[in-house]
Scaffold this motif. Structure first.
Motif, PDB file in Angstrom:
ATOM      1  N   ASP A 239      -3.378  32.368  -8.713  1.00 28.30           N
ATOM      2  CA  ASP A 239      -3.909  32.548 -10.757  1.00 28.30           C
ATOM      3  C   ASP A 239      -5.282  31.484 -10.970  1.00 28.30           C
ATOM      4  N   TYR A 240      -6.430  31.675 -10.583  1.00 28.04           N
ATOM      5  CA  TYR A 240      -7.195  31.560 -10.999  1.00 28.04           C
ATOM      6  C   TYR A 240      -8.655  31.961 -11.459  1.00 28.04           C
ATOM      7  N   ASN A 363       1.576  26.173  -7.525  1.00 30.12           N
ATOM      8  CA  ASN A 363       1.631  24.841  -8.745  1.00 30.12           C
ATOM      9  C   ASN A 363       0.191  24.704  -8.068  1.00 30.12           C
ATOM     10  N   HIS A 366      -2.159  25.876 -10.448  1.00 33.82           N
ATOM     11  CA  HIS A 366      -2.215  25.746 -11.955  1.00 33.82           C
ATOM     12  C   HIS A 366      -2.550  23.956 -12.683  1.00 33.82           C
ATOM     13  N   SER A 371      -7.034  27.819 -14.527  1.00 30.65           N
ATOM     14  CA  SER A 371      -6.604  28.971 -14.244  1.00 30.65           C
ATOM     15  C   SER A 371      -5.494  29.453 -15.190  1.00 30.65           C
ATOM     16  N   MET A 373      -2.065  30.538 -15.378  1.00 26.82           N
ATOM     17  CA  MET A 373      -0.665  30.117 -14.584  1.00 26.82           C
ATOM     18  C   MET A 373      -0.104  31.901 -14.061  1.00 26.82           C
ATOM     19  N   SER A 374       1.264  32.024 -14.365  1.00 24.39           N
ATOM     20  CA  SER A 374       2.008  32.514 -13.622  1.00 24.39           C
ATOM     21  C   SER A 374       2.170  33.824 -14.879  1.00 24.39           C
ATOM     22  N   ARG A 379       0.493  31.468 -20.154  1.00 31.00           N
ATOM     23  CA  ARG A 379      -1.210  31.251 -20.397  1.00 31.00           C
ATOM     24  C   ARG A 379      -1.856  30.842 -22.526  1.00 31.00           C
TER      25      ARG A 379
END
Length: 602
Positions: A239-240, A363, A366, A371, A373-374, A379
């Motif tokens: 997530d990046y 985590n 994040h 990031s 995010m998931s 987001r």
């Protein structure tokens, strides 16, 4: 013999007599234990049916009394207990009807009514006060309407990801087609709750995967007895977003492949890549897990840190992705004497350890600026100035440091740090001083190295925009499709198969620095070089368009001229007798006169 499971049926659940209360999901039911009046959920495989599958007449009554008990308050239960105790004494003829009426506080005629309901086997529940009015879950709609609602709901039973609004519209449509008055939304909601199991409601709203995670039974678990006995692996999209080396553009999100040792919870190995999961990324992650990490730390300029976890696992447990089932990867595991197994299809929780580890590492991600995010909901709440700041090389170094931080953090399950759990088994004061070693590290790496075919040219072998050369290639210049292998962690040399054996071939230019495959990918993605034959600017495209217009215009003019000339010829043939064509008299030029300058243009 076939048996229909029905509400109120007498069964044996976990060795105790019980009554079927109702279904919970496709694999389990709720039962009422007759000995303790306790409701429990059991699997279908934990139920034994009575030899004669006939429902007892007392079954439904007992279920009704049990429901009545659950709906009663403390005051009503205390009153029922008092009446049951007095009526029991009356039943044993220890007191008279008059004494019972006096103790309970009712008339003698009412005592006879209470005694008629008294049942020693049912207990005090027979004396509970039945409330007036509509009973819970009672239905008052027209039977035809109830049938139509059930038919509509049945069409949604196996569907997933459906909103209640869609169900509501379907019910309205069905009612209008039959000229029936549609019930209110709350009634339809209640019918869904009574008709569907909890798992079916969750699947209808959130999808099959969420429903399986929330409601599927998971009895027992595998318990490893030592490190390297059981290793799980899986992929995830980080997530990046990473930047190009010049930080001008975003390359994209890297992929992460992890290997976790279940006994110690250490990250045995991992691989970060800029391409989707493949046999290459899996082989690189496994090689990283098996081999010592000194060279890996040195390349990241982290030689001051320790990463002592390595060794060949006894069993690798993985999902059913294409890269985990490739013949090349599985045959390499067989040659390395590493066992493997795959999860049952659709059973994500069989890889729960690696799934939880992925969540833990994400985590940490994040918290970075940039990031993703998931999910999109989280987001949207991000600040707009949180832009990516790290290149791929910087992110790889940051992630390695986070892995070491994880190894030194107390784990909630094993109550110690993963590093300590590893050293308790493999260490100077542990059970075994060293992890298992690979007898031929070079051959092991060759087995898992990716391979390609290349031609041997006079300048050497070209691979990833670099040339490799060694005098040993001289006799083989001109050979085509020669098998070569390379180490994704270090491209400073390749291995070429010559006369049946692999020979290391270094850079032709020995001054070039070493580079990893993913660093090479990052440079390729960040470079703005144009391919041969590409337009360098807008002027070239404009010139190309103008040249095309000139060509198309000249074609049109040529066709028109040819048509005009053909028409003229045909006209002269048709009217040659009536038309006198005056021939122009040719005048010979006088070369004695001085030349005159030409006045005109194209």
């Amino acid at each position: 013999m076939h048996i229909e499971i029905e509400e109120g049926m007498h069964v044996v659940a976990r060795g105790k007599a019980a009554l079927i209360v109702g279904p919970v999901d496709a694999d389990s039911v709720e039962v009422l234990l007759l000995s303790t009046r306790q409701k429990i959920t059991v699997g279908l495989n934990e139920i034994e049916f009575i030899t004669v599958p006939k429902r007892s007449t007392g079954g439904p009554e007992l279920l009704y009394l049990t429901r009545l008990e659950s709906e009663s308050n403390d005051q009503e239960i205390q009153l029922a207990l008092r009446r049951y105790e007095v009526l029991s004494r009356l039943h044993r003829k220890e007191i008279s009807v008059a004494q019972a009426a006096e103790e309970i506080g009712v008339t003698r005629s009412h005592v006879y009514k209470l005694r008629a309901k008294h049942d020693e086997s049912m207990g005090y529940c027979t004396q509970l006060v039945q409330r007036r009015g509509n009973k819970k879950n009672s239905r008052h709609l027209d039977p035809a309407l109830e049938k139509e609602i059930e038919a509509v709901l049945e069409t949604f039973r196996e569907r997933a990801g459906v909103t209640f609004a869609e169900v509501w519209r379907a019910v309205q449509k069905a009612c209008m087609s039959l000229n029936l008055k549609c019930p209110v939304r709350r009634t339809i909601r209640n019918r869904m709750k009574s008709s569907f199991t909890r798992k079916e409601v969750t699947r209808l709203k959130y999808g099959r995967e969420v429903a399986a995670q929330m409601h599927d039974s998971r009895p027992g678990k595998y318990k490893a007895t030592k490190p390297l006995e059981w290793v799980q692996t899986d992929h995830t999209l980080v997530d990046y977003e990473v930047l190009t080396d010049d930080r001008s553009d975003i390359i994209g999100r890297p992929w992460l492949t992890l290997f976790i040792d279940v006994y110690t919870r250490v990250i045995l190995g991992y691989y970060l890549s800029l391409h989707p999961p493949s046999t290459l990324s899996v082989a690189c992650a496994l090689a990283h897990a098996v081999m010592p990490k000194e060279d890996f730390l040195r390349r990241l300029n982290l030689s001051g840190f320790k990463y002592p976890m390595y060794g060949p696992p006894s069993m690798v447990y993985m999902d059913n992705a294409k890269e985990y089932r490739s013949h090349k990867y599985l045959s390499s595991l067989d040659r390395a004497h590493i066992g493997y197994d795959h999860r049952p299809l659709g059973k994500k929780h069989f890889g729960g350890h690696v799934e939880r580890l992925i969540g833990t590492m994400m985590n940490k991600v994040h918290l970075l600026s940039g990031s993703t995010m998931s999910n999109t909901v989280i987001r949207k709440r991000l600040a707009r100035d949180r832009k990516p700041t790290q290149t791929f090389t910087e992110f790889a170094r940051w992630f390695a440091l986070e892995v070491m931080e994880y190894h030194s953090t107390v784990h909630s399950e094993i109550k110690k740090t993963p590093l300590q759990a590893w050293q308790d088994y493999y260490g100077p004061h542990g059970v075994v001083p060293f992890p298992p070693q690979i007898t031929d590290a070079h051959q092991f790496r060759l087995n898992f190295m990716p391979q390609e075919y290349r031609n041997i040219r006079p300048g050497g072998i070209e691979f990833k925009t670099r040339f490799y050369w060694d005098p040993v290639l001289d006799p083989f210049i001109g050979e085509k499709k020669v098998l070569m292998k390379y180490d994704p962690f270090s491209l400073k040399q390749i291995w070429v198969q010559l006369d049946g054996q692999f020979i290391a071939i270094p850079f032709a230019d020995m001054t070039l620095p070493d580079i990893t495959l993913e660093e090479h990918r990052a440079k390729v993605l960040s470079s703005h070089s144009l391919e041969p034959g590409s337009f360098g600017d807008a002027q070239a495209a404009e010139a190309h368009s103008e040249a095309g217009r000139i060509e198309s215009t000249s074609i049109k003019k040529t066709r028109a001229a040819k048509k005009q000339l053909a028409a003229k010829v045909e006209y002269q043939k048709e009217f040659s007798s009536a038309v006198v064509v005056k021939k122009e008299k040719k005048v010979a030029p006088d070369y004695s006169l001085p030349p005159k300058p030409f006045k005109g243009g194209v």
